[in-house]
Design an enzyme around this catalytic site. Structure first.
Site, mmCIF file in Angstrom:
data_model
loop_
_atom_site.group_PDB
_atom_site.id
_atom_site.type_symbol
_atom_site.label_atom_id
_atom_site.label_comp_id
_atom_site.label_asym_id
_atom_site.label_seq_id
_atom_site.Cartn_x
_atom_site.Cartn_y
_atom_site.Cartn_z
ATOM 1 N N ALA A 65 -20.506 7.864 43.379
ATOM 2 C CA ALA A 65 -20.819 9.049 43.166
ATOM 3 C C ALA A 65 -19.498 10.075 42.262
ATOM 4 C CB ALA A 65 -21.970 10.392 43.875
ATOM 5 N N GLY A 109 -22.261 5.516 45.988
ATOM 6 C CA GLY A 109 -23.576 5.535 44.597
ATOM 7 C C GLY A 109 -23.617 3.989 43.703
ATOM 8 N N GLU A 112 -25.150 1.590 45.537
ATOM 9 C CA GLU A 112 -26.926 1.630 45.268
ATOM 10 C C GLU A 112 -27.942 2.046 44.182
ATOM 11 O OE1 GLU A 112 -25.795 5.926 46.656
ATOM 12 O OE2 GLU A 112 -26.523 5.474 48.740
ATOM 13 N N GLU A 132 -18.692 5.846 51.790
ATOM 14 C CA GLU A 132 -19.352 7.697 51.761
ATOM 15 C C GLU A 132 -18.943 8.297 53.695
ATOM 16 O OE1 GLU A 132 -21.645 5.348 51.040
ATOM 17 O OE2 GLU A 132 -22.820 6.466 49.919
HETATM 18 N N1 DAK Z 1 -15.473 10.280 42.114
HETATM 19 C C1 DAK Z 1 -14.679 10.719 41.220
HETATM 20 N N2 DAK Z 1 -13.163 10.794 40.488
HETATM 21 C C2 DAK Z 1 -12.877 9.032 41.245
HETATM 22 C C3 DAK Z 1 -13.779 8.540 42.354
HETATM 23 C C4 DAK Z 1 -14.469 8.821 42.637
HETATM 24 N N3 DAK Z 1 -15.971 7.790 43.205
HETATM 25 N N4 DAK Z 1 -14.005 6.941 42.340
HETATM 26 C C5 DAK Z 1 -12.399 6.713 41.364
HETATM 27 N N5 DAK Z 1 -12.410 7.916 40.682
HETATM 28 C C6 DAK Z 1 -10.714 8.461 39.936
HETATM 29 C C7 DAK Z 1 -9.685 8.813 40.917
HETATM 30 O O1 DAK Z 1 -9.597 10.077 41.387
HETATM 31 C C8 DAK Z 1 -9.169 8.863 40.012
HETATM 32 O O2 DAK Z 1 -9.071 9.679 39.170
HETATM 33 P P1 DAK Z 1 -7.450 10.380 38.785
HETATM 34 O O3 DAK Z 1 -6.751 10.847 40.139
HETATM 35 O O4 DAK Z 1 -6.685 9.356 37.569
HETATM 36 O O5 DAK Z 1 -7.507 12.077 38.198
HETATM 37 C C9 DAK Z 1 -9.056 7.503 39.458
HETATM 38 O O6 DAK Z 1 -10.657 7.679 39.013
HETATM 39 C C10 DAK Z 1 -8.372 5.962 38.885
HETATM 40 O O7 DAK Z 1 -9.109 5.940 40.967
HETATM 41 P P2 DAK Z 1 -7.619 5.177 41.804
HETATM 42 O O8 DAK Z 1 -6.400 5.452 41.319
HETATM 43 O O9 DAK Z 1 -8.501 5.810 43.006
HETATM 44 O O10 DAK Z 1 -7.809 4.278 41.729
HETATM 45 P P3 DAK Z 1 -7.303 2.819 42.708
HETATM 46 O O11 DAK Z 1 -7.587 1.163 42.436
HETATM 47 O O12 DAK Z 1 -6.537 3.155 43.779
HETATM 48 O O13 DAK Z 1 -8.900 2.525 44.302
HETATM 49 C C11 DAK Z 1 -10.800 2.800 44.157
HETATM 50 C C12 DAK Z 1 -10.139 2.490 43.293
HETATM 51 C C13 DAK Z 1 -12.749 2.632 43.683
HETATM 52 C C14 DAK Z 1 -10.823 2.059 45.633
HETATM 53 C C15 DAK Z 1 -11.100 4.064 45.005
HETATM 54 O O14 DAK Z 1 -10.375 5.054 43.497
HETATM 55 C C16 DAK Z 1 -11.755 4.967 45.805
HETATM 56 O O15 DAK Z 1 -12.018 4.581 46.603
HETATM 57 N N6 DAK Z 1 -12.972 6.094 45.321
HETATM 58 C C17 DAK Z 1 -13.939 6.451 45.935
HETATM 59 C C18 DAK Z 1 -14.689 5.394 46.384
HETATM 60 C C19 DAK Z 1 -15.691 5.950 46.971
HETATM 61 O O16 DAK Z 1 -16.135 6.812 48.027
HETATM 62 N N7 DAK Z 1 -17.324 5.789 46.359
HETATM 63 C C20 DAK Z 1 -18.695 6.774 47.868
HETATM 64 C C21 DAK Z 1 -18.292 8.013 46.488
HETATM 65 S S1 DAK Z 1 -19.548 9.245 47.767
HETATM 66 C C22 DAK Z 1 -26.528 11.629 46.792
HETATM 67 C C23 DAK Z 1 -26.537 10.508 46.641
HETATM 68 C C24 DAK Z 1 -25.937 9.366 46.857
HETATM 69 C C25 DAK Z 1 -24.863 10.071 47.036
HETATM 70 C C26 DAK Z 1 -24.515 11.208 47.528
HETATM 71 C C27 DAK Z 1 -25.513 11.919 47.958
HETATM 72 N N8 DAK Z 1 -27.846 12.737 46.906
HETATM 73 C C28 DAK Z 1 -29.150 11.920 46.689
HETATM 74 C C29 DAK Z 1 -27.325 13.687 47.907
HETATM 75 C C30 DAK Z 1 -23.500 9.151 46.616
HETATM 76 C C31 DAK Z 1 -21.890 9.352 47.379
HETATM 77 C C32 DAK Z 1 -21.058 8.579 46.775
HETATM 78 O O17 DAK Z 1 -21.235 8.138 46.518
#
Ligand code: DAK
Length: 258
Positions: A65, A109, A112, A132
């Site tokens: 997400a 997400g 998921e 998360e």
């Molecule tokens: N959201 C927003 N931007 C993201 C992102 C994300 N999840 N993942 C990557 N990006 C963006 C980065 O911020 C970066 O943007 P800039 O800095 O260039 O502006 C760009 O994509 C490239 O990412 P990186 O520079 O970080 O690239 P790397 O190759 O170094 O790393 C990575 C890739 C995928 C390992 C890393 O980006 C990463 O760890 N991303 C976050 C992964 C993460 O934590 N995902 C879980 C998100 S929380 C709900 C239902 C569902 C959910 C929540 C609530 N409800 C029903 C209430 C779900 C929650 C989630 O999914």
């Protein structure tokens, strides 16, 4: 329909939906998920579409997400908006087969969303995770529940509590994905699987999807009974006569979805 965050192509009875936010690793925001819901609703209505493939880019199926969209939201915001509930429902109500073709990251997400599909075909570059916990939250779109059911409690706990990623080989061993293919062949293989399904009777395909999904919500004996009743119901179709006659007559069946 013109979309900004996804690309949709329909060919040979198969709809290919590509998530397309390259600047954000296909992070799922409300616009993207809204468009995905619309594309699936269109595919549901279009009689030419008999199966769908959902994919991302070489780097990311979806990195979760959109954290930038979520950071400043309060409990009241996400609770009253019911964040992601309608969006998840839009995928779950799709009655045609949906194959997730995953290359690169499928996190949070993203993982998921892939698990909401009927099955996942992974590129050898795929990485799955529920990170998360690293953000001070929990899975919220079925991550803890579906992952537990697909890979077992121990591995799901390991993934969700440590936030570690699982590579494609581990995902196949654990039963999260149906097969792993070379990254360059991912779309070709997923489309071939979808085309193979598209050749079958749409009635039996839809019934199989429904019985497997309904079984997730039922005790075993009820699920087996539901399966049997749908099996019985197939004998009311012309396609059952055609499929069995074609076998006996040693020819290819011509299903008419009747
Ligand atoms: N959201 C927003 N931007 C993201 C992102 C994300 N999840 N993942 C990557 N990006 C963006 C980065 O911020 C970066 O943007 P800039 O800095 O260039 O502006 C760009 O994509 C490239 O990412 P990186 O520079 O970080 O690239 P790397 O190759 O170094 O790393 C990575 C890739 C995928 C390992 C890393 O980006 C990463 O760890 N991303 C976050 C992964 C993460 O934590 N995902 C879980 C998100 S929380 C709900 C239902 C569902 C959910 C929540 C609530 N409800 C029903 C209430 C779900 C929650 C989630 O999914």
């Amino acid at each position: 329909m013109a979309y900004k965050n996804i690309i949709v192509d329909t060919e040979d009875n198969v709809c290919l939906i590509r998530l397309n936010r390259p600047e954000a690793m296909n992070a799922l925001n409300l616009d993207l998920l809204g468009e995905l819901g619309e594309a699936l609703a269109e595919a549901q209505k279009n009689d030419k579409v008999r199966a769908c493939v959902l994919t991302g880019s070489e780097k990311a199926f979806a990195a979760g997400a959109d954290i930038k969209m979520m950071r400043d939201k309060s409990f009241v915001d996400v609770f009253t908006e019911d964040l992601f509930t309608p969006q998840e429902r839009a995928v779950k109500v799709f009655r045609k087969p949906l194959i997730a073709a995953v290359a690169g990251y499928a996190l949070g997400g993203g993982c998921e969303l892939a698990m909401t599909a009927d099955f996942i075909i992974a590129a050898d570059t795929a990485k799955f995770g529920q990170p998360e916990v690293n953000l001070g939250v929990t899975p919220g779109m079925g991550g803890s529940v579906r992952l537990s059911r697909l890979v077992g409690r121990a591995k799901a706990m390991d993934m969700a509590l440590t936030g570690r990623m699982m590579d494609a080989a581990e995902a196949e061993r654990a039963g999260l994905v149906s097969r792993v293919v070379p990254a360059k062949k991912l779309i070709e293989e997923a489309l071939a699987a979808a085309r193979k399904i598209a050749e079958k009777s749409a009635i039996s395909v839809m019934a199989i999807k429904e019985m497997v999904h309904r079984a997730d919500e039922m005790p075993l004996s009820e699920a087996v009974l539901f399966e049997r009743r749908l099996f019985h119901a197939m004998f009311a179709t012309e396609d059952q006569k055609e499929g069995m006659s074609a076998f006996i007559e040693k020819r290819t069946p011509h299903f008419r979805d009747r």
